[in-house]
Design a protein around this motif. Sequence first.
Motif, PDB file in Angstrom:
ATOM      1  N   VAL A  39       8.494  -2.854 -78.785  1.00  0.00           N
ATOM      2  CA  VAL A  39       8.309  -3.666 -79.989  1.00  0.00           C
ATOM      3  C   VAL A  39       9.337  -3.185 -80.997  1.00  0.00           C
ATOM      4  O   VAL A  39       9.379  -2.010 -81.341  1.00  0.00           O
ATOM      5  CB  VAL A  39       6.881  -3.531 -80.567  1.00  0.00           C
ATOM      6  CG1 VAL A  39       6.755  -4.312 -81.854  1.00  0.00           C
ATOM      7  CG2 VAL A  39       5.849  -3.985 -79.560  1.00  0.00           C
ATOM      8  N   GLU A  40      10.134  -4.108 -81.480  1.00  0.00           N
ATOM      9  CA  GLU A  40      11.208  -3.762 -82.402  1.00  0.00           C
ATOM     10  C   GLU A  40      10.904  -4.334 -83.778  1.00  0.00           C
ATOM     11  O   GLU A  40      10.604  -5.518 -83.916  1.00  0.00           O
ATOM     12  CB  GLU A  40      12.511  -4.351 -81.869  1.00  0.00           C
ATOM     13  CG  GLU A  40      13.661  -4.242 -82.813  1.00  0.00           C
ATOM     14  CD  GLU A  40      14.844  -5.045 -82.336  1.00  0.00           C
ATOM     15  OE1 GLU A  40      15.794  -5.139 -83.103  1.00  0.00           O
ATOM     16  OE2 GLU A  40      14.816  -5.568 -81.220  1.00  0.00           O
ATOM     17  N   ASN A  41      10.952  -3.483 -84.785  1.00  0.00           N
ATOM     18  CA  ASN A  41      10.843  -3.897 -86.179  1.00  0.00           C
ATOM     19  C   ASN A  41       9.575  -4.711 -86.433  1.00  0.00           C
ATOM     20  O   ASN A  41       9.606  -5.743 -87.080  1.00  0.00           O
ATOM     21  CB  ASN A  41      12.088  -4.696 -86.577  1.00  0.00           C
ATOM     22  CG  ASN A  41      12.297  -4.699 -88.068  1.00  0.00           C
ATOM     23  OD1 ASN A  41      11.711  -3.901 -88.784  1.00  0.00           O
ATOM     24  ND2 ASN A  41      13.134  -5.595 -88.541  1.00  0.00           N
ATOM     25  N   GLY A  42       8.454  -4.228 -85.916  1.00  0.00           N
ATOM     26  CA  GLY A  42       7.188  -4.922 -86.084  1.00  0.00           C
ATOM     27  C   GLY A  42       6.355  -4.310 -87.183  1.00  0.00           C
ATOM     28  O   GLY A  42       6.721  -3.305 -87.799  1.00  0.00           O
ATOM     29  N   SER A  43       5.218  -4.905 -87.458  1.00  0.00           N
ATOM     30  CA  SER A  43       4.297  -4.337 -88.434  1.00  0.00           C
ATOM     31  C   SER A  43       3.512  -3.202 -87.764  1.00  0.00           C
ATOM     32  O   SER A  43       3.563  -3.022 -86.544  1.00  0.00           O
ATOM     33  CB  SER A  43       3.339  -5.410 -88.945  1.00  0.00           C
ATOM     34  OG  SER A  43       2.481  -5.829 -87.902  1.00  0.00           O
ATOM     35  N   TYR A  44       2.785  -2.461 -88.560  1.00  0.00           N
ATOM     36  CA  TYR A  44       2.015  -1.346 -88.019  1.00  0.00           C
ATOM     37  C   TYR A  44       0.961  -1.836 -87.041  1.00  0.00           C
ATOM     38  O   TYR A  44       0.701  -1.194 -86.026  1.00  0.00           O
ATOM     39  CB  TYR A  44       1.385  -0.544 -89.157  1.00  0.00           C
ATOM     40  CG  TYR A  44       0.708   0.712 -88.673  1.00  0.00           C
ATOM     41  CD1 TYR A  44       1.453   1.795 -88.252  1.00  0.00           C
ATOM     42  CD2 TYR A  44      -0.676   0.806 -88.633  1.00  0.00           C
ATOM     43  CE1 TYR A  44       0.849   2.945 -87.793  1.00  0.00           C
ATOM     44  CE2 TYR A  44      -1.295   1.956 -88.178  1.00  0.00           C
ATOM     45  CZ  TYR A  44      -0.530   3.017 -87.763  1.00  0.00           C
ATOM     46  OH  TYR A  44      -1.132   4.156 -87.302  1.00  0.00           O
ATOM     47  N   THR A  45       0.364  -2.985 -87.312  1.00  0.00           N
ATOM     48  CA  THR A  45      -0.640  -3.519 -86.390  1.00  0.00           C
ATOM     49  C   THR A  45      -0.010  -3.996 -85.082  1.00  0.00           C
ATOM     50  O   THR A  45      -0.659  -3.951 -84.040  1.00  0.00           O
ATOM     51  CB  THR A  45      -1.416  -4.680 -87.043  1.00  0.00           C
ATOM     52  OG1 THR A  45      -0.486  -5.664 -87.491  1.00  0.00           O
ATOM     53  CG2 THR A  45      -2.233  -4.193 -88.218  1.00  0.00           C
ATOM     54  N   ASP A  46       1.253  -4.437 -85.137  1.00  0.00           N
ATOM     55  CA  ASP A  46       1.949  -4.850 -83.910  1.00  0.00           C
ATOM     56  C   ASP A  46       2.182  -3.672 -82.976  1.00  0.00           C
ATOM     57  O   ASP A  46       2.050  -3.801 -81.764  1.00  0.00           O
ATOM     58  CB  ASP A  46       3.295  -5.498 -84.231  1.00  0.00           C
ATOM     59  CG  ASP A  46       3.156  -6.847 -84.901  1.00  0.00           C
ATOM     60  OD1 ASP A  46       2.075  -7.454 -84.799  1.00  0.00           O
ATOM     61  OD2 ASP A  46       4.141  -7.274 -85.537  1.00  0.00           O
ATOM     62  N   VAL A  47       2.573  -2.526 -83.524  1.00  0.00           N
ATOM     63  CA  VAL A  47       2.889  -1.381 -82.680  1.00  0.00           C
ATOM     64  C   VAL A  47       1.649  -0.593 -82.269  1.00  0.00           C
ATOM     65  O   VAL A  47       1.737   0.254 -81.383  1.00  0.00           O
ATOM     66  CB  VAL A  47       3.918  -0.438 -83.357  1.00  0.00           C
ATOM     67  CG1 VAL A  47       5.227  -1.149 -83.578  1.00  0.00           C
ATOM     68  CG2 VAL A  47       3.383   0.139 -84.639  1.00  0.00           C
ATOM     69  N   CYS A  48       0.516  -0.875 -82.862  1.00  0.00           N
ATOM     70  CA  CYS A  48      -0.736  -0.196 -82.487  1.00  0.00           C
ATOM     71  C   CYS A  48      -1.498  -0.977 -81.420  1.00  0.00           C
ATOM     72  O   CYS A  48      -2.713  -0.866 -81.313  1.00  0.00           O
ATOM     73  CB  CYS A  48      -1.614   0.003 -83.715  1.00  0.00           C
ATOM     74  SG  CYS A  48      -0.978   1.233 -84.836  1.00  0.00           S
ATOM     75  N   THR A  49      -0.809  -1.738 -80.631  1.00  0.00           N
ATOM     76  CA  THR A  49      -1.427  -2.550 -79.594  1.00  0.00           C
ATOM     77  C   THR A  49      -1.968  -1.672 -78.464  1.00  0.00           C
ATOM     78  O   THR A  49      -1.430  -0.608 -78.167  1.00  0.00           O
ATOM     79  CB  THR A  49      -0.429  -3.578 -79.047  1.00  0.00           C
ATOM     80  OG1 THR A  49      -1.092  -4.361 -78.054  1.00  0.00           O
ATOM     81  CG2 THR A  49       0.788  -2.907 -78.428  1.00  0.00           C
ATOM     82  N   LEU A  50      -3.021  -2.155 -77.845  1.00  0.00           N
ATOM     83  CA  LEU A  50      -3.595  -1.473 -76.685  1.00  0.00           C
ATOM     84  C   LEU A  50      -2.942  -1.943 -75.385  1.00  0.00           C
ATOM     85  O   LEU A  50      -3.105  -1.303 -74.351  1.00  0.00           O
ATOM     86  CB  LEU A  50      -5.100  -1.723 -76.618  1.00  0.00           C
ATOM     87  CG  LEU A  50      -5.923  -1.211 -77.800  1.00  0.00           C
ATOM     88  CD1 LEU A  50      -7.383  -1.614 -77.635  1.00  0.00           C
ATOM     89  CD2 LEU A  50      -5.799   0.277 -77.942  1.00  0.00           C
ATOM     90  N   ASP A  51      -2.205  -3.050 -75.433  1.00  0.00           N
ATOM     91  CA  ASP A  51      -1.546  -3.616 -74.248  1.00  0.00           C
ATOM     92  C   ASP A  51      -0.153  -3.025 -74.072  1.00  0.00           C
ATOM     93  O   ASP A  51       0.840  -3.740 -74.018  1.00  0.00           O
ATOM     94  CB  ASP A  51      -1.452  -5.136 -74.375  1.00  0.00           C
ATOM     95  CG  ASP A  51      -2.816  -5.785 -74.390  1.00  0.00           C
ATOM     96  OD1 ASP A  51      -3.731  -5.226 -73.764  1.00  0.00           O
ATOM     97  OD2 ASP A  51      -2.963  -6.835 -75.022  1.00  0.00           O
ATOM     98  N   ALA A  52      -0.106  -1.718 -73.973  1.00  0.00           N
ATOM     99  CA  ALA A  52       1.155  -0.994 -73.788  1.00  0.00           C
ATOM    100  C   ALA A  52       0.862   0.224 -72.917  1.00  0.00           C
ATOM    101  O   ALA A  52      -0.293   0.624 -72.756  1.00  0.00           O
ATOM    102  CB  ALA A  52       1.720  -0.562 -75.136  1.00  0.00           C
TER     103      ALA A  52
END
Length: 118
Positions: A39-52
Amino acid sequence: MNIVSEDMTEEQDTKNNSDRWTPSEKENCKKLYGCEILVENGSYTDVCTLDAPRDTFIIQYLIDEKICFDLVRGSRVTIFDMYHDKFGSGSIHDIGFGYGTINPRLWRYQTPKNKKRK
């Protein structure tokens, strides 16, 4: 890891931010550093995903007086080297663990197609 307030995450709308990494730089970072930017240049909620994958790191860095977040796979040392070479010293604020739940061996795994029996 630093706790990010709601005001800080609202500033990180992806529609106002441009991409920091070109496609050729993404390919080179895989070859040179052994890191993969998910994930590039995303919000904090974007990078805190469980699908990784479980081996991801959340990178918090400062560019143009704005805090940016990336989700990256690789070792902590090579991730630091990659971001230091790209953005210079003093830009990296935090390298924290990601919240992924997928086994890294099974990340993007596709089951083989069954052969038809005669």
